[in-house]
Design an enzyme around this catalytic site. Sequence first.
Site, PDB file in Angstrom:
ATOM      1  N   HIS A 118      28.411  -0.182 130.008  1.00 61.43           N
ATOM      2  CA  HIS A 118      28.963  -1.058 128.959  1.00 61.43           C
ATOM      3  C   HIS A 118      30.164  -1.852 129.484  1.00 61.43           C
ATOM      4  O   HIS A 118      30.998  -2.320 128.705  1.00 61.43           O
ATOM      5  CB  HIS A 118      29.452  -0.254 127.720  1.00 61.43           C
ATOM      6  CG  HIS A 118      28.397   0.531 127.027  1.00 61.43           C
ATOM      7  ND1 HIS A 118      28.629   1.791 126.523  1.00 61.43           N
ATOM      8  CD2 HIS A 118      27.110   0.241 126.743  1.00 61.43           C
ATOM      9  CE1 HIS A 118      27.538   2.261 125.961  1.00 61.43           C
ATOM     10  NE2 HIS A 118      26.593   1.331 126.088  1.00 61.43           N
ATOM     11  N   ARG A 160      21.594  -9.621 133.191  1.00 60.35           N
ATOM     12  CA  ARG A 160      22.288  -8.349 133.000  1.00 60.35           C
ATOM     13  C   ARG A 160      21.610  -7.326 133.914  1.00 60.35           C
ATOM     14  O   ARG A 160      20.395  -7.143 133.858  1.00 60.35           O
ATOM     15  CB  ARG A 160      22.164  -7.898 131.553  1.00 60.35           C
ATOM     16  CG  ARG A 160      22.757  -6.537 131.363  1.00 60.35           C
ATOM     17  CD  ARG A 160      22.562  -6.014 129.962  1.00 60.35           C
ATOM     18  NE  ARG A 160      23.217  -4.727 129.876  1.00 60.35           N
ATOM     19  CZ  ARG A 160      22.727  -3.701 129.200  1.00 60.35           C
ATOM     20  NH1 ARG A 160      21.586  -3.806 128.547  1.00 60.35           N
ATOM     21  NH2 ARG A 160      23.376  -2.566 129.171  1.00 60.35           N
ATOM     22  N   GLU A 187      28.580  -9.688 125.125  1.00 62.51           N
ATOM     23  CA  GLU A 187      28.311  -9.526 126.557  1.00 62.51           C
ATOM     24  C   GLU A 187      27.670 -10.781 127.141  1.00 62.51           C
ATOM     25  O   GLU A 187      27.906 -11.134 128.289  1.00 62.51           O
ATOM     26  CB  GLU A 187      27.386  -8.319 126.761  1.00 62.51           C
ATOM     27  CG  GLU A 187      28.085  -6.996 126.495  1.00 62.51           C
ATOM     28  CD  GLU A 187      27.158  -5.903 126.022  1.00 62.51           C
ATOM     29  OE1 GLU A 187      26.696  -5.975 124.863  1.00 62.51           O
ATOM     30  OE2 GLU A 187      26.891  -4.978 126.788  1.00 62.51           O
ATOM     31  N   ASN A 223      18.310 -10.510 129.540  1.00 66.04           N
ATOM     32  CA  ASN A 223      18.488  -9.057 129.555  1.00 66.04           C
ATOM     33  C   ASN A 223      17.075  -8.471 129.540  1.00 66.04           C
ATOM     34  O   ASN A 223      16.412  -8.439 128.507  1.00 66.04           O
ATOM     35  CB  ASN A 223      19.277  -8.624 128.313  1.00 66.04           C
ATOM     36  CG  ASN A 223      19.510  -7.135 128.279  1.00 66.04           C
ATOM     37  OD1 ASN A 223      19.002  -6.388 129.116  1.00 66.04           O
ATOM     38  ND2 ASN A 223      20.269  -6.684 127.300  1.00 66.04           N
ATOM     39  N   ARG A 279      21.643  10.977 122.236  1.00 64.93           N
ATOM     40  CA  ARG A 279      22.152  11.610 123.466  1.00 64.93           C
ATOM     41  C   ARG A 279      23.283  12.581 123.140  1.00 64.93           C
ATOM     42  O   ARG A 279      24.038  12.362 122.195  1.00 64.93           O
ATOM     43  CB  ARG A 279      22.637  10.538 124.438  1.00 64.93           C
ATOM     44  CG  ARG A 279      21.495   9.686 124.954  1.00 64.93           C
ATOM     45  CD  ARG A 279      21.996   8.604 125.872  1.00 64.93           C
ATOM     46  NE  ARG A 279      21.550   7.297 125.447  1.00 64.93           N
ATOM     47  CZ  ARG A 279      22.193   6.162 125.712  1.00 64.93           C
ATOM     48  NH1 ARG A 279      23.302   6.191 126.409  1.00 64.93           N
ATOM     49  NH2 ARG A 279      21.714   5.015 125.288  1.00 64.93           N
TER      50      ARG A 279
END
Length: 399
Positions: free
Chosen positions: A180, A91, A384, A7, A241
């Site tokens: 996601h 990823r 993941e 990743n 956010r």
Amino acid sequence: MKILVLNSGSSSLKYQLFDMTNESVLAKGIVERIGIPGSLIRHTRGTNDVIVRKAEVADHTVAIRVVLDLLLEREISVLTSLDELAAVGHRVVHGGEKNAASTIVTNEVVREIEACSYLAPLHNPANLMGIRSIQKVLPNVTNVAVFDTAFHQTMPAKAYIYGIPYRYYEEDKIRSYCFHGTSHYYVANRTAELLGKPIQSLRIITCHLGNGSSITAVQGGKSIDCSLGMGTTKGLIMGTRCGDIDASVVLYLMEKEGSVAKVSDILHKQSGLLGVSGVSSDLRDVEAAADSGNERARLACDILCTAIKKYIGSFTALMGGVDAISFTAGIGENSDRIRRESLRGLEFLGIRLDHAINDGLRGREAIISTEDSPVKILIVPTNEEVVIARDTEQLACTR
Ligand code: ADP
């Protein structure tokens, strides 16, 4: 078969080496501060040996070399030779509309990832650095790209088209993509496994609540809608956010602040839990402040829980009901308060939380609804990396 999962961020590289005979993690770690003085490597072998080293890591290619050297290093080796490495899974955040599944990296796939970079400027170029570095250091190894957006490519147009002139979709591909996806895919499938039912028969709402958060409606194993959008600010209030806001707010901020860069910084980095509470982007700090009477911290938690509740309600309506709700990621796995407060009042939908199980439970798989709850509620820690490793193994084997 040994699979390396990467990743790659702009200044960091996370990695995990899997032995796919039993999906065990042989080693994992992170190289931080790539290209910044004082780079740091944290490497864990198996479950316990933790090694922390300082080194000057000028770029991602050097970072990959450092990682491979560690995997081979005498005393702590988990590989006898790099030939043992069957493939590398990467990823990749944005796959655009062309990539609805994981894929072997070819020159064309690299071009597609590049072409999507304008939609994920912070992520895709960094993900590509990881791919290019592996191609340089291990030119013969198979690379597989696993996209965060792929799982959501099953969303119907009525979920992903925005109510703006259609030409922006046709000309610029402005639409909702959602992210996601690998986590939602894992959690939905694991939920079905834990319930002992085929996923095709289930309507599942997966709540990925971390620094970045999203909720997905998974019907018959397919994503049909998600709270995120074209970028990463829509949906739930997140660490920094903003979550759902009226476009008028953006226009007002543009008038007042006068630059896209400033407004982008406000909406991505100064909003959310941090912006409302004024305390922190970390929910643990915000909860602690709320407990000691800080009203804005309490408000930030309330806004988050209200948004989760709204998405659960709307996705239940969209699917004509819900069979299971699963919580994952840092907040979803660990905060009994957020789970409790967001589900409070939803008993009329058959959603009954077992408080005795939920309270204090963190970080492990569990069914947390009451025995008689028509809707099952679960905690499913996400993974993941194992999805990336599985897809990589499968594609590398069929090559
Ligand atoms: P990322 O999106 O960066 O992967 P994580 O999934 O690690 O984020 O989630 C980070 C969030 O999880 C932070 O807001 C953190 O406060 C929250 N979190 C972690 N542990 C706990 C805990 N024990 N209680 C409440 N929140 C927690």
